[in-house]
Structure formats: C-alpha cells, structure tokens
Motif scaffolding. Structure first.
Motif, PDB file in Angstrom:
ATOM      1  N   GLU A 175      45.100   5.525  26.695  1.00 15.40           N
ATOM      2  CA  GLU A 175      44.933   4.082  26.517  1.00 15.40           C
ATOM      3  C   GLU A 175      43.770   3.761  25.584  1.00 15.40           C
ATOM      4  OE1 GLU A 175      44.594   2.082  30.181  1.00 15.40           O
ATOM      5  OE2 GLU A 175      46.649   2.512  30.832  1.00 15.40           O
ATOM      6  N   GLY A 176      42.795   4.658  25.513  1.00 12.78           N
ATOM      7  CA  GLY A 176      41.653   4.416  24.641  1.00 12.78           C
ATOM      8  C   GLY A 176      42.005   4.454  23.174  1.00 12.78           C
ATOM      9  N   LEU A 177      43.159   5.040  22.844  1.00 17.40           N
ATOM     10  CA  LEU A 177      43.579   5.105  21.444  1.00 17.40           C
ATOM     11  C   LEU A 177      44.340   3.859  20.977  1.00 17.40           C
ATOM     12  CD1 LEU A 177      44.759   8.832  21.329  1.00 17.40           C
ATOM     13  CD2 LEU A 177      42.501   7.884  20.795  1.00 17.40           C
ATOM     14  N   LEU A 178      44.652   2.947  21.893  1.00 17.69           N
ATOM     15  CA  LEU A 178      45.325   1.706  21.523  1.00 17.69           C
ATOM     16  C   LEU A 178      44.349   0.751  20.841  1.00 17.69           C
ATOM     17  CD1 LEU A 178      47.365   1.105  24.801  1.00 17.69           C
ATOM     18  CD2 LEU A 178      48.232   2.004  22.638  1.00 17.69           C
ATOM     19  N   ASP A 179      44.883  -0.110  19.973  1.00 17.57           N
ATOM     20  CA  ASP A 179      44.033  -1.107  19.309  1.00 17.57           C
ATOM     21  C   ASP A 179      43.488  -2.093  20.329  1.00 17.57           C
ATOM     22  OD1 ASP A 179      44.221  -0.174  16.713  1.00 17.57           O
ATOM     23  OD2 ASP A 179      46.110  -1.227  16.344  1.00 17.57           O
TER      24      ASP A 179
END
Length: 389
Positions: free
Chosen positions: A53-57
């Motif tokens: 989830e940390g890689l989502l904008d």
C-alpha cells in the motif's frame, strides 16, 4: 526507462525487488529504472513502513487549509437553507449574521458552494430581461410617499375556492403592508381591506397601480369608485402605462417571491391559505434581507404615516371661482339646461368647472383635472389627468 501510468505499481514493485536482492547499490538500481536517488529512497522507505500500500500514490492536497470553512458554519448554512428554502446565499448570510454576530461567516459565494455540494441548489433557467424602468421611482425618498397595489394572479385552494391575493407595499422601504386573500377583485372587498391597512399604517401621498379594475376605469381621469375613495382621502392615484409592469418593478419582484413561497402549493382552504400569507408577510418584513436596502429587512426602514385615517371622510370642497355640480345617479351633470354624462364612479360627488379657455371648461374632481368640456357642443374632450395641489 520511463514509467507508464498503467504500470506504475508494477514498476515500483520491480524496483523494490531489484533493490532487495542486494546485487546492486541503490544508485545503480535508480539509474536502471530512470528515477532519482531521492525518489528511489522514498519508495524504499514507504514499502518498509506500509508494504504494498505504501507504493500507491498519495493525495497531494495540503493537510491543513487556512481558509477552510468549519463544520459548524457548514451546519449553520444548511440549517438556514432548510428553514428558508426559497432564499439564496445572498439572503442567508446576512440573515445568519444578524443571529450570530460572534461568528465570522463566509462570503455568499462560499455559502453558495456549500449549498451546491449538498444538492440544495435548484438551477433556474436564465431569462433575458429588459433594462429596468426607473421612472417614477426617483421620487420615492421616504416611507409612505408611494404605495404600490396590485393583485397577484388568482388561483384555487384545494377545496376549489377562488383566491385573489391583494398586495400593498411601500415603494421606499418595500414593506409588505397587506397580503390578503379575497374571493374576487370586487371594489368593495378591496376598499374594506384597504381601510384596515389605512387604520394600521396611516395614509400615503400616492398609490401606484395598473390600469385594471377595480383600481382604474375608462372614465375621464381613469377614475373608478376605489380611486375616487383615495382622492377623497387626499391620496393621488398614479397608474403605470398599459403593458409596462416594469414601471411597478419593485412590487412585481415581491410577487415572484410570494408565488414561490405561498402559491405554488395551495392550502386546503382560504383560512389556511391566509395563515400562510400572514406568515410570509411577517418573515418578508421582519427577517428577509433586501439587497437594495443594504441587506436589511423592510421593517428596519418603514415608519407609519403621520397622516392618520379620518373617522369621517369629508366631502371635497372647491374654490369660490369654480362652478360646482353634483353628479347624478345616472353619472351625469346638469349644465345650461342639458345633461352631460361624466362617470358613474362619481355618482353623488361634487365636481368643479372652471374656464380653461374661451372655448373649453376644465372639469375637476378635487385636485384632479379630469377632462375638458367644449362649451359650444357640450362634448367632453379627453386629456391626460393632471393633479394640481
């Protein structure tokens, strides 16, 4: 290599996988994926903190808005709109400001956006309008100089009874002095309603109306029995031109609000409808802000007239140089052995005749010059009515 929008999450995950293998340094992995070391370090830290989830904008909106409207103000605006559904933001904000002077309220445009976001705005069809007619409004400089009177279009209550709303406003303050549902536009009913208004607010200098009954007629001077009654009270009748309601624009604008708030949904019967009219009049006068009055309600500017309604209406008197004739029951006056028809609206009233020229006599009712009479043919000559003090 460039990152395509549709593969953003896959590219970032591939970046993390390549870095975690430990075969290359962070700088080398960043060069291979075409990103800066700052960006690469950011994605590594976010993955360590939140996983995939940390890689989502993330949203780029600021965490705080210094000019944001508080939830309390939003609640007040929405409550005010529910209380006054027909009002727009330019009415609601001044109304709220009088009730909550301690709160810093937003501009009407901001209140309009709040109402729009909450689906409380009904878009209106844009109407092309003519330029406003200013004459004769320039003389309305104080309360009771001019009153405006008219009927709002008739309708039927739910029990089938006809209702003709009679309305009277003060042109200067926009004070709604009367909003009375009548059974018809009969002159006697109108006079009875006006007597109540005169007793409560006093007498104006002028009453402006259209050219319809019972306010006017086709008789000389446009007199009707109702306007004769006004003249005997010292009130000058003033009529707009036929087909020009914009000359009474302030009154017509009030009618639009009256229709939206009281007539679109008729009541079960006349007593219930009159209660709605009375509530509307109270709110219109005491609460509703008016832009032309500096967002103040009409009652803040209106004062009752110093001319009170007399206990007995005196008969009109004329100067000694005038010849006085009384109008007979047939509407005629007697002149030099003959009968001349004048108007049935003047039955029982005295009129004054005075020489206008060698050929014509002028006929007056009080200070109102009605017409001329040809002395040789005894024919009436129609003229524009003229009020002479």
């Amino acid at each position: 290599m460039p990152w395509k929008d549709i593969q953003v999450l896959d590219q970032r995950m591939s970046f993390i996988v390549a870095y975690r293998r430990g075969e290359d340094s962070l700088a080398a992995v960043c060069r291979r994926f075409g990103v800066s070391r700052k960006t690469g370090r950011k994605w590594v830290e976010r993955y360590c903190e939140s996983g995939l989830e940390g890689l989502l904008d993330r949203s780029r909106a600021p965490h705080r808005h210094p000019n944001a409207v508080s939830a309390e103000i939003v609640r007040l605006v929405i409550m005010a709109k529910h209380e006054h559904p027909a009002w727009g933001p330019r009415k609601l904000i001044p109304w709220l400001r009088r009730r909550h002077p301690e709160i810093e309220l937003p501009a009407p445009s901001t209140a309009g956006e709040i109402l729009w976001r909450h689906d409380l705005v009904q878009p209106r069809k844009r109407v092309r309008r003519t330029d406003p007619w200013t004459r004769p409004f320039e003389d309305c400089t104080a309360p009771n100089e001019t009153w405006c009177i008219d009927f709002k279009g008739w309708f039927r209550t739910l029990d089938g009874v006809r209702c003709d709303p009679l309305t009277i406003t003060d042109a200067y303050s926009r004070m709604l002095l009367c909003c009375r549902g009548l059974e018809s536009q009969n002159g006697r009913l109108v006079r009875r309603a006006m007597e109540r208004v005169f007793r409560e607010y006093g007498l104006p200098a002028t009453i402006r109306s259209d050219n319809g009954t019972p306010f006017a007629s086709t008789a000389p001077g446009g007199l009707s029995r109702l306007s004769v009654y006004w003249i005997k009270l010292g009130i000058m009748p003033e009529r707009i031109r036929p087909g020009h309601p914009e000359e009474n624009g302030r009154h017509e604008r009030m009618h639009r609000t009256l229709k939206a708030e009281t007539i679109v949904r008729p009541m079960p019967n006349m007593p219930a409808q009159q209660k709605v009219f009375d509530s509307f009049r109270l709110e219109f006068n005491e609460e509703r802000p008016h832009e032309a009055l500096g967002q103040n309600p009409p009652a803040s500017l209106y004062r009752p007239s110093e001319r009170s309604y007399p206990s007995r209406i005196r008969e009109i008197e004329y100067a000694s140089e005038m010849t006085v004739r009384r109008v007979r029951t047939s509407g005629e006056i007697k002149w030099k052995g003959g009968l001349i028809y004048l108007s049935e609206a003047l039955v029982g009233e005295p009129v004054g005749l005075v020489p206008e020229s060698e050929r014509h006599l002028a006929i007056y009712f009080g200070p109102l010059k009605l017409c001329l009479m040809d002395q040789s043919t005894h024919q009436l000559v129609r003229i524009a009515p003229e009020w002479k003090q």
